[in-house]
Design an enzyme around this catalytic site. Structure first.
Site, PDB file in Angstrom:
ATOM      1  N   HIS A 228       0.796  -1.226  -0.033  1.00 48.33           N
ATOM      2  CA  HIS A 228       0.013  -0.085  -0.009  1.00 48.33           C
ATOM      3  C   HIS A 228       1.064   1.449  -0.118  1.00 48.33           C
ATOM      4  O   HIS A 228       2.059   1.337   0.631  1.00 48.33           O
ATOM      5  CB  HIS A 228      -0.860  -0.072   1.313  1.00 48.33           C
ATOM      6  CG  HIS A 228      -1.716   1.198   1.298  1.00 48.33           C
ATOM      7  ND1 HIS A 228      -2.623   1.645   0.538  1.00 48.33           N
ATOM      8  CD2 HIS A 228      -1.649   2.183   2.187  1.00 48.33           C
ATOM      9  CE1 HIS A 228      -3.195   2.669   0.912  1.00 48.33           C
ATOM     10  NE2 HIS A 228      -2.385   3.184   2.252  1.00 48.33           N
ATOM     11  N   SER A 229       0.760   2.215  -0.806  1.00 50.91           N
ATOM     12  CA  SER A 229       1.155   3.492  -0.837  1.00 50.91           C
ATOM     13  C   SER A 229       2.473   3.453  -1.139  1.00 50.91           C
ATOM     14  O   SER A 229       2.948   3.081  -2.092  1.00 50.91           O
ATOM     15  CB  SER A 229       0.861   4.299   0.514  1.00 50.91           C
ATOM     16  OG  SER A 229       0.913   5.643   0.496  1.00 50.91           O
ATOM     17  N   TYR A 230       3.378   4.019   0.005  1.00 53.49           N
ATOM     18  CA  TYR A 230       4.710   4.032  -0.283  1.00 53.49           C
ATOM     19  C   TYR A 230       5.261   2.534  -0.016  1.00 53.49           C
ATOM     20  O   TYR A 230       6.540   2.360  -0.771  1.00 53.49           O
ATOM     21  CB  TYR A 230       5.522   4.577   0.896  1.00 53.49           C
ATOM     22  CG  TYR A 230       6.935   5.132   0.800  1.00 53.49           C
ATOM     23  CD1 TYR A 230       7.242   6.491   0.057  1.00 53.49           C
ATOM     24  CD2 TYR A 230       8.122   4.186   1.089  1.00 53.49           C
ATOM     25  CE1 TYR A 230       8.581   6.857  -0.285  1.00 53.49           C
ATOM     26  CE2 TYR A 230       9.300   4.852   0.682  1.00 53.49           C
ATOM     27  CZ  TYR A 230       9.481   6.155   0.416  1.00 53.49           C
ATOM     28  OH  TYR A 230      10.734   6.479  -0.084  1.00 53.49           O
ATOM     29  N   GLY A 232       4.453   0.219  -2.098  1.00 56.20           N
ATOM     30  CA  GLY A 232       4.656  -0.026  -3.731  1.00 56.20           C
ATOM     31  C   GLY A 232       6.054   0.490  -4.165  1.00 56.20           C
ATOM     32  O   GLY A 232       6.864  -0.140  -4.962  1.00 56.20           O
TER      33      GLY A 232
END
Length: 379
Positions: A228-230, A232
């Site tokens: 999720h988010s960072y 990735g």
């Protein structure tokens, strides 16, 4: 004074050996024979003869323990905390008792989560083993050590009275400075420093460390990532540093509102191709990014970059008032970014299941340069 069975058995043996070692060659043969006898003695079995049966209660009440109003485990009669050495000189029995109580506490905590926190316990399908990374904890804060600077007046020839007066003025000055600092920043009464965790000083380092020490060494044949988010971005960095290993072990990657950028991170051509491979069907991809969108779940969402496919995580609000609030927040540059994982979980596990089945049945097609060129021209 009590003497254990081990003492009664071993003490005469060592006394005999002490006498034997004083003898000649014949005595050495006896020593060898005694050593051979000792090597056959199973000390674990001797200890088992001393200990009571490993028969423990299956409830907290049976152990005579309970949790108080502060959530602390205390003995019902004495009010004391848990004691490991319940019976002296019986370490194995104490360990088994500790493990039995631990199993009961684990079930109790699950019950609290379901009853008091309204959580629902769901077993993950297909026998998944789960590793939860913690990429946000990269350092600990500790109080900065105070450096005491020795006054130059200490080594001078100044009279003692003058040095004492200087020291007094210096202390008063420091006291006023500390008071001012505390008034200016009351939350920071202590000066802190950050100690970075070795080999885990950033989310990217943490991802590589967990891969090297746990995931890569596991026996799992199908590894799936949910980032999720960072997270990735951290996964793309992992691919950059461990490309061959990741490709050989990872079956599918589900990103949720990932903030990665294959160009800024300078991901190579082969990594970019792997991330967007097989864009004909969502079920046969290596990677997919569920992004915040008001479109129905799994609806294709356009991307400006030649990246992995993007689909909607279905962050949809039906209430008109909430919808107006959301539209107003969007104009301020915010969105329901934090809900993308939760909303897309059904599709993610479906994605993982089909990717695993495709890998097993070898139905996953290999992307050729020609087919890639056609798809690129069509795009």
């Amino acid at each position: 004074m009590s003497i254990s069975l081990r003492s009664l058995i071993l003490l005469p043996i060592w006394i005999s050996m002490a006498h034997i070692q004083q003898g000649g060659p014949d005595e050495k043969e006896k020593t060898t024979a005694l050593k051979d006898l000792l090597s056959r003695i199973d000390l674990d079995e001797l200890m088992k003869k001393d200990e009571p049966p490993l028969d423990f209660p299956d409830t907290l009440e049976g152990f005579e323990y309970a949790f108080n109003e502060k959530g602390q485990l205390r003995h019902i009669k004495t009010g004391e905390p848990f004691v490991f050495n319940y019976r002296e000189d019986l370490h194995r029995w104490n360990q088994k008792r500790y493990e039995a109580l631990g199993e009961i506490i684990t079930k109790y905590v699950y019950e609290l989560l379901e009853k008091d926190c309204n959580l629902k316990k769901i077993s993950i399908p297909e026998g998944y083993g789960v590793i939860v990374l913690n990429p946000n904890e990269n350092y600990i804060e500790v109080e900065k050590p105070k450096i005491h600077v020795q006054s130059s007046s200490d080594s001078s020839d100044e009279p003692a009275e003058k040095r004492e007066r200087k020291d007094k003025v210096s202390k008063e000055t420091k006291k006023r400075r500390d008071f001012y600092e505390k008034y200016r920043n009351p939350q920071r009464e202590k000066e802190m420093m950050q100690l970075y965790i070795r080999e885990n000083g950033s989310p990217e380092e943490h991802a590589v460390y967990v891969w090297d020490h746990f995931i890569a060494q596991s026996a799992a044949e199908n590894v799936f990532f949910v980032a999720h988010s960072y997270g990735g971005l951290a996964f793309v960095e992992l691919m950059i540093q461990r490309e061959a290993d990741v490709k050989s072990k990872v079956t599918a990657v589900a990103l949720t509102d990932s903030v990665h950028n294959v160009w800024h991170q300078e991901a190579g051509k082969t990594i970019r191709e792997w991330m967007r491979e097989n864009i004909v069907s969502i079920t046969l991809q290596n990677c997919c990014n569920w992004v915040s969108s008001s479109e129905p779940l799994d609806t294709s969402v356009e991307s400006m970059l030649p990246d992995c496919p993007r689909v909607s995580a279905d962050i949809y609000i039906s209430d008109p008032f909430l919808l107006r609030v959301r539209i107003r927040k969007r104009t301020e540059g915010t969105d329901r970014h934090e809900l993308t994982s939760w909303k897309s979980f059904p599709s993610i596990f479906k994605f993982f299941t089909e990717a695993s089945e495709a890998k097993t049945s070898s139905l996953k097609p290999t992307l050729t340069r020609r087919s890639h060129r056609i798809k690129h021209e069509e795009l």
